[in-house]
Design an enzyme around this catalytic site. Structure first.
Site, PDB file in Angstrom:
ATOM      1  N   GLU A 121       0.860  -1.192   0.000  1.00 15.63           N
ATOM      2  CA  GLU A 121       0.000   0.000   0.000  1.00 15.63           C
ATOM      3  C   GLU A 121       0.890   1.233   0.000  1.00 15.63           C
ATOM      4  O   GLU A 121       1.755   1.381   0.852  1.00 15.63           O
ATOM      5  CB  GLU A 121      -0.929   0.007   1.215  1.00 15.63           C
ATOM      6  CG  GLU A 121      -1.773   1.263   1.351  1.00 15.63           C
ATOM      7  CD  GLU A 121      -2.575   1.576   0.097  1.00 15.63           C
ATOM      8  OE1 GLU A 121      -2.476   2.733  -0.373  1.00 15.63           O
ATOM      9  OE2 GLU A 121      -3.267   0.671  -0.423  1.00 15.63           O
ATOM     10  N   ASP A 150       5.198   1.042  -3.589  1.00 15.88           N
ATOM     11  CA  ASP A 150       4.541   0.806  -4.874  1.00 15.88           C
ATOM     12  C   ASP A 150       4.347  -0.695  -5.089  1.00 15.88           C
ATOM     13  O   ASP A 150       5.316  -1.454  -5.097  1.00 15.88           O
ATOM     14  CB  ASP A 150       5.396   1.410  -5.988  1.00 15.88           C
ATOM     15  CG  ASP A 150       4.757   1.263  -7.350  1.00 15.88           C
ATOM     16  OD1 ASP A 150       4.730   0.125  -7.878  1.00 15.88           O
ATOM     17  OD2 ASP A 150       4.287   2.272  -7.891  1.00 15.88           O
ATOM     18  N   GLY A 151       3.099  -1.110  -5.280  1.00 18.89           N
ATOM     19  CA  GLY A 151       2.812  -2.535  -5.366  1.00 18.89           C
ATOM     20  C   GLY A 151       3.261  -3.183  -6.656  1.00 18.89           C
ATOM     21  O   GLY A 151       3.681  -4.346  -6.656  1.00 18.89           O
ATOM     22  N   ASP A 171      -5.501  -4.100  -8.234  1.00 18.63           N
ATOM     23  CA  ASP A 171      -6.684  -3.245  -8.398  1.00 18.63           C
ATOM     24  C   ASP A 171      -6.353  -1.784  -8.108  1.00 18.63           C
ATOM     25  O   ASP A 171      -6.725  -1.245  -7.076  1.00 18.63           O
ATOM     26  CB  ASP A 171      -7.864  -3.740  -7.548  1.00 18.63           C
ATOM     27  CG  ASP A 171      -7.567  -3.746  -6.064  1.00 18.63           C
ATOM     28  OD1 ASP A 171      -6.396  -3.814  -5.693  1.00 18.63           O
ATOM     29  OD2 ASP A 171      -8.527  -3.652  -5.272  1.00 18.63           O
TER      30      ASP A 171
END
Length: 286
Positions: A121, A150-151, A171
């Site tokens: 997150e 950063d995912g 998502d």
């Protein structure tokens, strides 16, 4: 840009679509004993209080999860919906609908001793909420790792994973136009590293139609077995709410997923209104 906070939209119709799919995919994956690494690239919070200031401002959950919750007795014969609503009921402190589970909870609640869960997150406030919430069964906290960062970049850093199987949920908010291309680039590289990974991608249906270029690039990427499900609350021309629909892609979907999700959505659509439609197909087949 870090302005997006999912708490304002928690439990809306797009969450229902996304999390019904997530729940069904996990059901299929857990039928085998081999270990799974679950990764959520844009985690948000573990769960959302529906009376919190952010969620209560728009109250989008009233047209999403609340309609299913209120109809749960007559939906009890539909297996996926009944099981999904029972999972939500297990999170409530009482009999009323007071909390909605976020993606980290849907992925983490059924983590087994052999499984692993990694949550990313980027928003600092949302990450603090996530770090304070329990999303895995008691005693399995060591199986969880959450990262403020950063995912998409984080996903690439940890691939390949140590477990035999991998399940990824992506998502983003898609607030930035560049996110559509970034998602495609990440997916192509990730599936090159771990071809058998089950990947779920949520995307919004907006009047600007930017999702279509993303779908076209994925279809032309050489990846196989990409299944698409879109729930439209109304047509683009009728939309007065911005997001008129919700899309899900599942790469390497478990066998039987489409039939199970179709059955659940068929029972759900009447609660969305007369204009609601569902379309599912293979974006790319075998």
């Amino acid at each position: 840009m870090l302005s997006y906070q999912h708490a304002y939209h928690a439990g809306n119709f797009a969450d229902v679509h996304k999390h019904l799919c997530v729940h069904a995919v996990i059901d299929h994956l857990l039928r085998k004993k081999s270990a799974i690494t679950f990764i959520d690239t844009h985690a948000g919070r573990g769960h959302y209080a529906l009376d919190a200031d952010e969620t209560a401002r728009l109250m989008e959950y009233r047209e999403g999860v609340a309609r299913l919750w209120d109809a749960r007795e007559r939906l009890s014969a539909e297996p996926l919906l009944a099981d999904w609503l029972a999972a939500i009921a297990s999170l409530q402190p009482g009999r009323r609908l007071e909390r909605y589970p976020g993606s980290p909870w849907w992925l983490g609640a059924r983590v087994r001793r052999q499984d692993r869960l990694s949550l990313f997150e980027l928003h600092p406030g949302e990450h603090r909420h996530l770090a304070d919430q329990s999303v895995v069964p008691a005693g399995l906290e060591g199986n969880l790792r959450h990262t403020h960062g950063d995912g998409l970049a984080g996903l690439m850093k940890i691939l390949p994973v140590a477990t035999p199987r991998l399940c990824v949920l992506i998502d983003p908010s898609f607030e930035r136009k560049d996110e559509y291309a970034e998602v495609v680039d990440t997916l192509v590289e990730a599936l090159h590293k771990v071809r058998h990974a089950v990947v779920m991608l949520w995307y919004p249906l907006l009047p600007a139609g930017r999702h279509q270029a993303m779908l076209d690039r994925l279809a032309a990427s050489g990846m196989r077995k990409i299944w698409r499900s879109e729930v439209r609350r109304e047509s683009p021309a009728q939309s007065s709410h911005g997001m008129y629909g919700s899309g899900m892609l599942v790469i390497n979907p478990p066998w039987g997923l489409q039939e199970r999700l179709d059955g659940a959505i068929t029972h759900w659509l009447p609660l969305l209104g007369d204009r609601a439609r569902h379309h599912a197909e293979w974006l790319v087949g075998e």
